[in-house]
Design a protein around this motif. Structure first.
Motif, PDB file in Angstrom:
ATOM      1  N   VAL A  49       0.888  -1.248  -0.037  1.00  0.00           N
ATOM      2  CA  VAL A  49      -0.140   0.005  -0.061  1.00  0.00           C
ATOM      3  C   VAL A  49       1.000   1.228   0.084  1.00  0.00           C
ATOM      4  O   VAL A  49       0.840   2.180  -0.911  1.00  0.00           O
ATOM      5  CB  VAL A  49      -0.801   0.054   1.181  1.00  0.00           C
ATOM      6  N   ARG A  50       1.760   1.275   0.884  1.00  0.00           N
ATOM      7  CA  ARG A  50       2.837   2.526   0.868  1.00  0.00           C
ATOM      8  C   ARG A  50       3.478   2.675  -0.270  1.00  0.00           C
ATOM      9  O   ARG A  50       3.789   3.732  -0.902  1.00  0.00           O
ATOM     10  CB  ARG A  50       3.686   2.418   2.234  1.00  0.00           C
ATOM     11  N   ALA A  51       3.967   1.316  -0.908  1.00  0.00           N
ATOM     12  CA  ALA A  51       4.839   1.500  -2.034  1.00  0.00           C
ATOM     13  C   ALA A  51       3.766   2.173  -3.539  1.00  0.00           C
ATOM     14  O   ALA A  51       4.485   2.905  -4.118  1.00  0.00           O
ATOM     15  CB  ALA A  51       5.621   0.242  -2.417  1.00  0.00           C
ATOM     16  N   GLU A  52       2.647   1.662  -3.468  1.00  0.00           N
ATOM     17  CA  GLU A  52       1.774   2.045  -4.450  1.00  0.00           C
ATOM     18  C   GLU A  52       1.460   3.675  -4.181  1.00  0.00           C
ATOM     19  O   GLU A  52       1.224   4.350  -5.379  1.00  0.00           O
ATOM     20  CB  GLU A  52       0.598   1.637  -4.352  1.00  0.00           C
ATOM     21  N   GLU A  53       1.492   4.301  -2.938  1.00  0.00           N
ATOM     22  CA  GLU A  53       1.386   5.559  -2.686  1.00  0.00           C
ATOM     23  C   GLU A  53       2.385   6.379  -3.232  1.00  0.00           C
ATOM     24  O   GLU A  53       2.344   7.634  -3.473  1.00  0.00           O
ATOM     25  CB  GLU A  53       0.917   5.959  -1.368  1.00  0.00           C
ATOM     26  N   ALA A  54       3.665   6.051  -3.313  1.00  0.00           N
ATOM     27  CA  ALA A  54       5.048   6.751  -3.315  1.00  0.00           C
ATOM     28  C   ALA A  54       5.356   6.806  -4.702  1.00  0.00           C
ATOM     29  O   ALA A  54       5.028   5.800  -5.620  1.00  0.00           O
ATOM     30  CB  ALA A  54       6.145   5.827  -2.822  1.00  0.00           C
TER      31      ALA A  54
END
Length: 182
Positions: A137-142
């Motif tokens: 999830v965090r990687a997708e947001e970056a």
């Protein structure tokens, strides 16, 4: 011969070439495998993009049997242990961009040391490493998960070691960005 499927191109390769390509694939040497396919079939109309597709299909075929290059650890304990192995005192942690035709852009996390002066690689952060470290999830947001993971791990290590952290271009890949002065 244009318009052939990846399976049809694979079938046109001699058995010895197929063995060589699979050998490179099993060693996770994608670029070498694609080069062999392309050099063997380019005279028949195979482009580099199609050669990469043939190799991609071989990766799917072999799956878990491929000896993948290990991902660098980004946890504080591992990075601190690596930094402690530098031959001199660590005076800073630095993140720099690099890239190649296999991995696209990636970030290298370095320890800057004095006596002897030098930069020592602590981790190479490819997209896959960043996703593992940050979570899906965090990687997708970056925008650039490699940079986000490098910045988080680098800042944490720098804080732990009580030294400055330097990342000249966290928002966009730039292998010519200014480096930290020793």
């Amino acid at each position: 011969m244009a318009g052939l499927t990846t399976s049809e191109w694979w079938g046109l390769l001699p058995e010895g070439i197929r063995g060589e390509v699979d050998g490179y694939v099993l060693q996770d040497r994608r670029l070498q495998a694609a080069r062999i396919v392309w050099e063997t079939c380019r005279g028949r109309g195979l482009g580099l993009h199609e050669a990469e597709g043939v190799v991609h299909e071989r990766y799917l075929h072999h799956g878990d049997r491929i000896a993948r290059t290990p991902l660098s650890p980004l946890d504080l304990e591992s990075l601190a242990a690596r930094a402690s192995g530098c031959p001199g005192p660590v005076v800073a942690i630095e993140a720099i961009w690099d890239g190649d035709t296999v991995h696209d852009w990636f970030v290298i996390l370095l320890a800057v040391s004095t006596g002897p002066a030098g930069r020592y690689e602590l981790a190479t952060i490819h997209r896959e490493t960043a996703v593992r470290h940050l979570g899906d999830v965090r990687a997708e947001e970056a925008r650039r998960p490699e940079a986000t993971a490098a910045e988080a791990a680098g800042r944490a290590l720098a804080e732990h070691l009580a030294v400055p952290f330097h990342f000249a271009s966290p928002d966009a890949p730039d292998d010519g960005a200014p480096r930290r002065r020793s």
